[in-house]
Design a protein around this motif. Sequence first.
Motif, PDB file in Angstrom:
ATOM      1  N   VAL A 121       0.851  -1.186   0.000  1.00  0.00           N
ATOM      2  CA  VAL A 121       0.000   0.000   0.000  1.00  0.00           C
ATOM      3  C   VAL A 121       0.888   1.238   0.000  1.00  0.00           C
ATOM      4  O   VAL A 121       2.117   1.129   0.006  1.00  0.00           O
ATOM      5  N   GLU A 122       0.291   2.377   0.028  1.00  0.00           N
ATOM      6  CA  GLU A 122       1.005   3.642  -0.043  1.00  0.00           C
ATOM      7  C   GLU A 122       2.202   3.703   0.906  1.00  0.00           C
ATOM      8  O   GLU A 122       2.133   3.269   2.046  1.00  0.00           O
ATOM      9  N   GLY A 123       3.300   4.237   0.396  1.00  0.00           N
ATOM     10  CA  GLY A 123       4.493   4.422   1.217  1.00  0.00           C
ATOM     11  C   GLY A 123       5.271   3.151   1.482  1.00  0.00           C
ATOM     12  O   GLY A 123       5.941   3.038   2.492  1.00  0.00           O
ATOM     13  N   ASP A 124       5.196   2.176   0.593  1.00  0.00           N
ATOM     14  CA  ASP A 124       5.906   0.905   0.744  1.00  0.00           C
ATOM     15  C   ASP A 124       5.519   0.154   2.009  1.00  0.00           C
ATOM     16  O   ASP A 124       6.319  -0.588   2.573  1.00  0.00           O
ATOM     17  N   ASN A 125       4.314   0.354   2.482  1.00  0.00           N
ATOM     18  CA  ASN A 125       3.806  -0.388   3.628  1.00  0.00           C
ATOM     19  C   ASN A 125       3.133  -1.657   3.132  1.00  0.00           C
ATOM     20  O   ASN A 125       2.708  -1.753   1.991  1.00  0.00           O
ATOM     21  N   ILE A 126       3.023  -2.632   4.017  1.00  0.00           N
ATOM     22  CA  ILE A 126       2.378  -3.899   3.692  1.00  0.00           C
ATOM     23  C   ILE A 126       1.114  -4.007   4.527  1.00  0.00           C
ATOM     24  O   ILE A 126       1.115  -3.711   5.722  1.00  0.00           O
ATOM     25  N   ALA A 127       0.037  -4.454   3.885  1.00  0.00           N
ATOM     26  CA  ALA A 127      -1.231  -4.661   4.573  1.00  0.00           C
ATOM     27  C   ALA A 127      -1.677  -6.102   4.369  1.00  0.00           C
ATOM     28  O   ALA A 127      -1.246  -6.768   3.427  1.00  0.00           O
ATOM     29  N   VAL A 128      -2.528  -6.565   5.253  1.00  0.00           N
ATOM     30  CA  VAL A 128      -3.079  -7.904   5.140  1.00  0.00           C
ATOM     31  C   VAL A 128      -4.583  -7.753   4.912  1.00  0.00           C
ATOM     32  O   VAL A 128      -5.233  -6.893   5.497  1.00  0.00           O
TER      33      VAL A 128
END
Length: 103
Positions: free
Chosen positions: A87-94
């Motif tokens: 997701v935005e900003g090189d973050n990871i979501a589940v």
Amino acid sequence: MPYMEDIDQYGQYATMGQANKPKILTPALCRAARGFLDWTQTELADRSGVSRSTIRDYEGDRHDVHRATEAQLRLAFENGGLSFVCVEGDNIAVCPRKAEPSS
């Protein structure tokens, strides 16, 4: 100072060994994924083949895990119906994996 260097197929110098890639599954994301599936640490251990004490220590930020262990945990979550997405900003979501339409 790198331990060893090698010249790759394109004539570029590169440090030999495994690349220093960031892990996708952080301790917080591991806890969140377990919570999403309503799994205990014991259930995750049974489904992933990783010991419960390793999961407990990793989720508690007591130690890091090897990339192979991270892969086992991620595979268990993915087999349980979750997806890991950037997701935005090189973050990871589940999130839950989209159900495939039945014929």
